[in-house]
Design a protein around this motif. Sequence first.
Motif, PDB file in Angstrom:
ATOM      1  N   ALA A 147      51.403  44.684  28.202  1.00  0.00           N
ATOM      2  CA  ALA A 147      50.172  44.368  29.282  1.00  0.00           C
ATOM      3  C   ALA A 147      49.753  43.495  29.033  1.00  0.00           C
ATOM      4  CB  ALA A 147      48.963  45.825  28.315  1.00  0.00           C
ATOM      5  N   ASP A 148      48.859  43.021  30.263  1.00  0.00           N
ATOM      6  CA  ASP A 148      47.710  41.669  30.581  1.00  0.00           C
ATOM      7  C   ASP A 148      46.665  42.107  32.070  1.00  0.00           C
ATOM      8  OD1 ASP A 148      46.888  39.010  30.683  1.00  0.00           O
ATOM      9  OD2 ASP A 148      49.232  37.929  30.996  1.00  0.00           O
ATOM     10  N   LEU A 149      45.712  42.683  31.717  1.00  0.00           N
ATOM     11  CA  LEU A 149      44.912  42.981  32.391  1.00  0.00           C
ATOM     12  C   LEU A 149      43.969  41.787  32.457  1.00  0.00           C
ATOM     13  CD1 LEU A 149      42.644  45.612  30.918  1.00  0.00           C
ATOM     14  CD2 LEU A 149      44.069  46.029  32.545  1.00  0.00           C
ATOM     15  N   THR A 150      43.977  40.742  31.842  1.00  0.00           N
ATOM     16  CA  THR A 150      43.474  39.035  32.779  1.00  0.00           C
ATOM     17  C   THR A 150      44.620  38.294  33.528  1.00  0.00           C
ATOM     18  OG1 THR A 150      42.309  38.385  30.181  1.00  0.00           O
ATOM     19  CG2 THR A 150      42.862  36.549  31.888  1.00  0.00           C
ATOM     20  N   PHE A 151      45.674  39.144  33.190  1.00  0.00           N
ATOM     21  CA  PHE A 151      47.082  38.488  35.265  1.00  0.00           C
ATOM     22  C   PHE A 151      46.442  39.559  35.423  1.00  0.00           C
ATOM     23  CE2 PHE A 151      51.039  38.067  36.586  1.00  0.00           C
ATOM     24  CZ  PHE A 151      51.430  37.084  37.071  1.00  0.00           C
ATOM     25  N   LEU A 152      46.509  40.931  35.568  1.00  0.00           N
ATOM     26  CA  LEU A 152      46.377  41.787  36.579  1.00  0.00           C
ATOM     27  C   LEU A 152      45.397  41.614  37.357  1.00  0.00           C
ATOM     28  CD1 LEU A 152      47.821  45.391  34.788  1.00  0.00           C
ATOM     29  CD2 LEU A 152      49.093  43.876  36.904  1.00  0.00           C
ATOM     30  N   LYS A 153      43.911  40.792  36.608  1.00  0.00           N
ATOM     31  CA  LYS A 153      42.937  41.015  37.443  1.00  0.00           C
ATOM     32  C   LYS A 153      43.014  39.662  37.938  1.00  0.00           C
ATOM     33  CE  LYS A 153      39.783  42.697  33.998  1.00  0.00           C
ATOM     34  NZ  LYS A 153      38.914  42.781  32.913  1.00  0.00           N
ATOM     35  N   PHE A 154      43.805  38.941  37.783  1.00  0.00           N
ATOM     36  CA  PHE A 154      44.186  37.577  38.340  1.00  0.00           C
ATOM     37  C   PHE A 154      44.703  37.406  39.206  1.00  0.00           C
ATOM     38  CE2 PHE A 154      47.280  34.652  40.035  1.00  0.00           C
ATOM     39  CZ  PHE A 154      46.272  33.074  39.597  1.00  0.00           C
ATOM     40  N   LEU A 155      45.818  38.361  39.367  1.00  0.00           N
ATOM     41  CA  LEU A 155      47.070  39.187  40.899  1.00  0.00           C
ATOM     42  C   LEU A 155      45.679  39.600  41.790  1.00  0.00           C
ATOM     43  CD1 LEU A 155      49.864  40.083  39.349  1.00  0.00           C
ATOM     44  CD2 LEU A 155      49.785  37.963  40.426  1.00  0.00           C
ATOM     45  N   ILE A 156      44.636  40.458  41.414  1.00  0.00           N
ATOM     46  CA  ILE A 156      44.126  41.253  42.328  1.00  0.00           C
ATOM     47  C   ILE A 156      42.998  40.642  42.769  1.00  0.00           C
ATOM     48  CG2 ILE A 156      42.699  43.259  42.700  1.00  0.00           C
ATOM     49  CD1 ILE A 156      43.334  44.848  39.829  1.00  0.00           C
ATOM     50  N   ASP A 157      42.449  39.276  42.271  1.00  0.00           N
ATOM     51  CA  ASP A 157      41.302  38.388  42.958  1.00  0.00           C
ATOM     52  C   ASP A 157      42.494  37.420  43.937  1.00  0.00           C
ATOM     53  OD1 ASP A 157      39.025  37.287  43.180  1.00  0.00           O
ATOM     54  OD2 ASP A 157      40.028  35.654  41.708  1.00  0.00           O
ATOM     55  N   VAL A 158      43.166  37.316  43.642  1.00  0.00           N
ATOM     56  CA  VAL A 158      44.201  36.642  44.517  1.00  0.00           C
ATOM     57  C   VAL A 158      44.689  37.193  46.376  1.00  0.00           C
ATOM     58  CG1 VAL A 158      46.576  35.410  44.915  1.00  0.00           C
ATOM     59  CG2 VAL A 158      45.421  34.703  43.008  1.00  0.00           C
ATOM     60  N   PHE A 159      44.788  38.396  45.516  1.00  0.00           N
ATOM     61  CA  PHE A 159      44.971  39.222  47.057  1.00  0.00           C
ATOM     62  C   PHE A 159      43.787  39.690  47.674  1.00  0.00           C
ATOM     63  CE2 PHE A 159      49.330  39.044  45.028  1.00  0.00           C
ATOM     64  CZ  PHE A 159      50.638  38.988  46.158  1.00  0.00           C
ATOM     65  N   TYR A 160      43.322  39.411  47.021  1.00  0.00           N
ATOM     66  CA  TYR A 160      42.110  40.518  48.099  1.00  0.00           C
ATOM     67  C   TYR A 160      40.796  39.240  48.605  1.00  0.00           C
ATOM     68  CZ  TYR A 160      37.524  42.215  48.928  1.00  0.00           C
ATOM     69  OH  TYR A 160      36.248  42.680  49.790  1.00  0.00           O
ATOM     70  N   SER A 161      41.012  37.818  47.685  1.00  0.00           N
ATOM     71  CA  SER A 161      39.950  36.891  48.889  1.00  0.00           C
ATOM     72  C   SER A 161      40.727  35.671  49.145  1.00  0.00           C
ATOM     73  CB  SER A 161      39.480  36.127  47.255  1.00  0.00           C
ATOM     74  OG  SER A 161      38.853  37.384  46.176  1.00  0.00           O
ATOM     75  N   TYR A 162      42.387  35.344  48.765  1.00  0.00           N
ATOM     76  CA  TYR A 162      42.952  33.995  49.200  1.00  0.00           C
ATOM     77  C   TYR A 162      43.607  34.260  49.785  1.00  0.00           C
ATOM     78  CZ  TYR A 162      39.989  32.163  45.203  1.00  0.00           C
ATOM     79  OH  TYR A 162      39.337  32.529  44.811  1.00  0.00           O
ATOM     80  N   TYR A 163      44.895  36.047  49.743  1.00  0.00           N
ATOM     81  CA  TYR A 163      45.705  36.104  50.601  1.00  0.00           C
ATOM     82  C   TYR A 163      45.597  37.919  51.117  1.00  0.00           C
ATOM     83  CZ  TYR A 163      47.872  31.713  48.408  1.00  0.00           C
ATOM     84  OH  TYR A 163      48.379  31.088  47.777  1.00  0.00           O
ATOM     85  N   PRO A 164      44.431  38.546  51.752  1.00  0.00           N
ATOM     86  CA  PRO A 164      43.609  39.536  52.493  1.00  0.00           C
ATOM     87  C   PRO A 164      44.127  40.032  53.038  1.00  0.00           C
ATOM     88  CG  PRO A 164      42.831  37.698  53.207  1.00  0.00           C
ATOM     89  CD  PRO A 164      43.690  36.986  52.491  1.00  0.00           C
ATOM     90  N   ARG A 165      45.108  41.254  53.644  1.00  0.00           N
ATOM     91  CA  ARG A 165      45.710  41.923  54.197  1.00  0.00           C
ATOM     92  C   ARG A 165      47.374  41.839  54.484  1.00  0.00           C
ATOM     93  NH1 ARG A 165      44.866  44.528  58.998  1.00  0.00           N
ATOM     94  NH2 ARG A 165      44.858  42.289  59.896  1.00  0.00           N
ATOM     95  N   ARG A 166      47.909  41.107  52.857  1.00  0.00           N
ATOM     96  CA  ARG A 166      49.016  40.340  52.741  1.00  0.00           C
ATOM     97  C   ARG A 166      49.834  41.121  52.315  1.00  0.00           C
ATOM     98  NH1 ARG A 166      50.207  36.888  56.583  1.00  0.00           N
ATOM     99  NH2 ARG A 166      49.184  35.083  57.083  1.00  0.00           N
ATOM    100  N   LEU A 167      49.418  42.436  51.036  1.00  0.00           N
ATOM    101  CA  LEU A 167      50.496  43.127  51.064  1.00  0.00           C
ATOM    102  C   LEU A 167      50.673  44.437  52.065  1.00  0.00           C
ATOM    103  CD1 LEU A 167      49.477  43.364  46.961  1.00  0.00           C
ATOM    104  CD2 LEU A 167      51.570  42.636  48.468  1.00  0.00           C
ATOM    105  N   ALA A 168      51.845  44.791  52.086  1.00  0.00           N
ATOM    106  CA  ALA A 168      51.874  46.102  53.187  1.00  0.00           C
ATOM    107  C   ALA A 168      52.289  47.452  52.009  1.00  0.00           C
ATOM    108  CB  ALA A 168      53.405  46.065  53.553  1.00  0.00           C
ATOM    109  N   GLU A 169      52.549  47.272  50.704  1.00  0.00           N
ATOM    110  CA  GLU A 169      52.605  48.343  49.599  1.00  0.00           C
ATOM    111  C   GLU A 169      53.068  47.538  48.359  1.00  0.00           C
ATOM    112  OE1 GLU A 169      55.216  51.947  50.420  1.00  0.00           O
ATOM    113  OE2 GLU A 169      56.223  50.679  52.214  1.00  0.00           O
ATOM    114  N   VAL A 170      52.701  48.125  47.305  1.00  0.00           N
ATOM    115  CA  VAL A 170      53.110  47.609  46.037  1.00  0.00           C
ATOM    116  C   VAL A 170      53.646  48.597  45.499  1.00  0.00           C
ATOM    117  CG1 VAL A 170      51.881  46.944  44.021  1.00  0.00           C
ATOM    118  CG2 VAL A 170      51.013  46.656  45.987  1.00  0.00           C
ATOM    119  N   LEU A 171      55.133  49.063  45.098  1.00  0.00           N
ATOM    120  CA  LEU A 171      55.721  49.768  44.495  1.00  0.00           C
ATOM    121  C   LEU A 171      55.332  49.338  42.940  1.00  0.00           C
ATOM    122  CD1 LEU A 171      59.084  49.962  46.281  1.00  0.00           C
ATOM    123  CD2 LEU A 171      56.776  50.998  46.854  1.00  0.00           C
TER     124      LEU A 171
END
Length: 221
Positions: A147-171
Amino acid sequence: QLVNQLKHHLATSHSYLPVGKNGRDDDELLLWFLQDRKFDVPKAGTKLANYIKWREDFGVNSITDDSIRKIASSGKAYLNSSPDVKGRPVLVVVAAKHFPRVSLLDPALASQKLCVHLVEMALQNLPPGGDQILGIFDLRGFNAANADLTFLKFLIDVFYSYYPRRLAEVLFVDAPFVFQPVWMLVKPLLKSYASLVRFCTAESVRRDYFTQDTVPLDFRK
């Protein structure tokens, strides 16, 4: 016309930003951020300026295969050699191979750079007319040590702020019971991205997203 307006806005308000690929005059990039901000030029300009500045600060262009080779060898994340059945590049994260507490062997920054590098590679592998990627979190064998909430928060911020709408789905594949508390903490952070998440089984990944020849190695029988 809006692309030209945004280009002028950035040249006037953010003239210090670089030009060229992934710069303030990259038409394709400008259009993408305009679409993300519903064609609001000032909002798109602010988000795009933050993206370009982040690329410089994080050193995105300096991340190479060699520089992340050690962390990549862990197998914790990789770009699948083949796209899914819809032609989308596929990023696979193997959660059971991520050990955030082993700081000397797995520094947080190295994992972050691996993530960004893989996203960049995925975008470079988009097919003509394609613009989104598929993310797979393999949660088989996941336990509290992973478990690594810090890394998950980083991933969320990266996709929301810097690669917006690039994820079609997350499985989220075969999530064990121990993952539920993590999901309860992460879900509110995802905001609208939460709708992209699908909890599924390894079998459904093989059946619904790949052919026998293109399925990721970790999911082959």
